[in-house]
Design a protein around this motif. Structure first.
Motif, PDB file in Angstrom:
ATOM      1  N   ARG A 137       0.838  -1.212   0.000  1.00  0.00           N
ATOM      2  CA  ARG A 137       0.000   0.000   0.000  1.00  0.00           C
ATOM      3  C   ARG A 137       0.871   1.260   0.000  1.00  0.00           C
ATOM      4  O   ARG A 137       0.584   2.228  -0.701  1.00  0.00           O
ATOM      5  CB  ARG A 137      -0.931   0.001   1.217  1.00  0.00           C
ATOM      6  CG  ARG A 137      -2.104  -0.971   1.101  1.00  0.00           C
ATOM      7  CD  ARG A 137      -2.933  -0.969   2.387  1.00  0.00           C
ATOM      8  NE  ARG A 137      -3.539   0.337   2.576  1.00  0.00           N
ATOM      9  CZ  ARG A 137      -4.729   0.681   2.089  1.00  0.00           C
ATOM     10  NH1 ARG A 137      -5.446  -0.186   1.394  1.00  0.00           N
ATOM     11  NH2 ARG A 137      -5.223   1.885   2.312  1.00  0.00           N
ATOM     12  N   VAL A 140       2.204   1.760  -3.481  1.00  0.00           N
ATOM     13  CA  VAL A 140       1.163   2.318  -4.345  1.00  0.00           C
ATOM     14  C   VAL A 140       0.992   3.819  -4.082  1.00  0.00           C
ATOM     15  O   VAL A 140       0.878   4.618  -5.017  1.00  0.00           O
ATOM     16  CB  VAL A 140      -0.167   1.566  -4.117  1.00  0.00           C
ATOM     17  CG1 VAL A 140      -1.336   2.302  -4.751  1.00  0.00           C
ATOM     18  CG2 VAL A 140      -0.078   0.146  -4.668  1.00  0.00           C
ATOM     19  N   VAL A 148      -5.766   4.761  -2.963  1.00  0.00           N
ATOM     20  CA  VAL A 148      -5.000   3.576  -2.586  1.00  0.00           C
ATOM     21  C   VAL A 148      -5.904   2.390  -2.301  1.00  0.00           C
ATOM     22  O   VAL A 148      -5.569   1.241  -2.613  1.00  0.00           O
ATOM     23  CB  VAL A 148      -4.102   3.881  -1.370  1.00  0.00           C
ATOM     24  CG1 VAL A 148      -3.399   2.618  -0.876  1.00  0.00           C
ATOM     25  CG2 VAL A 148      -3.069   4.949  -1.727  1.00  0.00           C
ATOM     26  N   TYR A 152      -4.472  -0.471  -4.599  1.00  0.00           N
ATOM     27  CA  TYR A 152      -3.693  -1.533  -3.964  1.00  0.00           C
ATOM     28  C   TYR A 152      -4.263  -2.917  -4.269  1.00  0.00           C
ATOM     29  O   TYR A 152      -3.509  -3.822  -4.675  1.00  0.00           O
ATOM     30  CB  TYR A 152      -3.588  -1.316  -2.452  1.00  0.00           C
ATOM     31  CG  TYR A 152      -3.334  -2.595  -1.700  1.00  0.00           C
ATOM     32  CD1 TYR A 152      -2.136  -3.291  -1.856  1.00  0.00           C
ATOM     33  CD2 TYR A 152      -4.314  -3.142  -0.873  1.00  0.00           C
ATOM     34  CE1 TYR A 152      -1.911  -4.491  -1.193  1.00  0.00           C
ATOM     35  CE2 TYR A 152      -4.099  -4.336  -0.211  1.00  0.00           C
ATOM     36  CZ  TYR A 152      -2.896  -5.006  -0.381  1.00  0.00           C
ATOM     37  OH  TYR A 152      -2.695  -6.197   0.267  1.00  0.00           O
TER      38      TYR A 152
END
Length: 217
Positions: A137, A140, A148, A152
């Motif tokens: 995460r 990303v 996200v 993700y």
């Protein structure tokens, strides 16, 4: 002798759990899933056999946690490798290469892991998986995602699909081709991350990203 403090006991439990997880990936990689018993895992870890059941409800859950830990360690090492960088595109490229590299280096282990996820037990939520998710995460987010929570899971699904494609019995996809497709999707230059020898398949592939995630679909 004075009793151990709570922090010492917690550290001992953490070390015991990690020894069990490490023993699991070693034995499954060596012998396969069916031939690896919980007793053998405990013996390899130098732990009491009852500890396995104390920490994990079963062998399948133990294996998923063990592989998630291995994936987290590989990903963390790739992201922190020198020269260290905060560049989001480089970090995303390293993440892709780290996960694809595990499929290359540990095919039996990763094939067994993916097969387990597709069985009735499904995807195990555990501390090791949560640490892996947090790292992905963060990758990303640094890449430039504005959402996200959406991007993700998409990246996770694409990486899982690529691992399955690399390991598909009888019809594996070349890792370089899969890497090229993922890099093209996210606008990453082939030279980012840890590129394999020989250059991109089918000619040059370059990044065109403006720093945001491409639209899905």
């Amino acid at each position: 002798m004075s009793p151990r403090s709570a922090s010492v006991n917690e550290e001992l439990r953490r070390r015991s759990r990690e020894r069990l997880l490490q023993a699991t990936v070693e034995l499954v990689a060596e012998r396969g899933y069916e031939a690896t018993t919980l007793g053998a895992i405990a013996d390899r870890a130098g732990a009491a056999r009852g500890l396995v059941s104390y920490y994990f409800p079963g062998k399948r859950q133990l294996l998923q946690s063990a592989v998630h830990r291995l994936m987290h360690l590989r990903l963390e090492a790739a992201l922190e490798r020198e020269p260290r960088t905060d560049d989001g595109r480089e970090r995303l490229a390293r993440a892709v290469d780290a996960i694809l590299g595990l499929a290359r280096d540990e095919p039996l282990l990763m094939r067994t892991h993916m097969a387990g996820i597709l069985q009735a037990e499904g995807f195990v939520q555990c501390p090791e998986q949560q640490r892996l998710a947090e790292l992905l995460r963060d990758t990303v987010a640094r890449y430039g995602s504005q959402d996200v929570d959406t991007d993700y899971p998409l990246l996770r699904a694409l990486l899982m699909g690529a691992v399955v494609a690399v390991l598909l019995p009888g019809a594996p996809m070349p890792q370089a081709r899969l890497r090229a497709e993922l890099f093209q999707r996210y606008g990453l230059d082939w030279g980012l991350g840890f590129p394999p020898d020989g250059g991109p398949p089918g000619g040059p592939l370059g990044g065109t990203s403006d720093g945001t995630f491409p639209p899905s679909g």
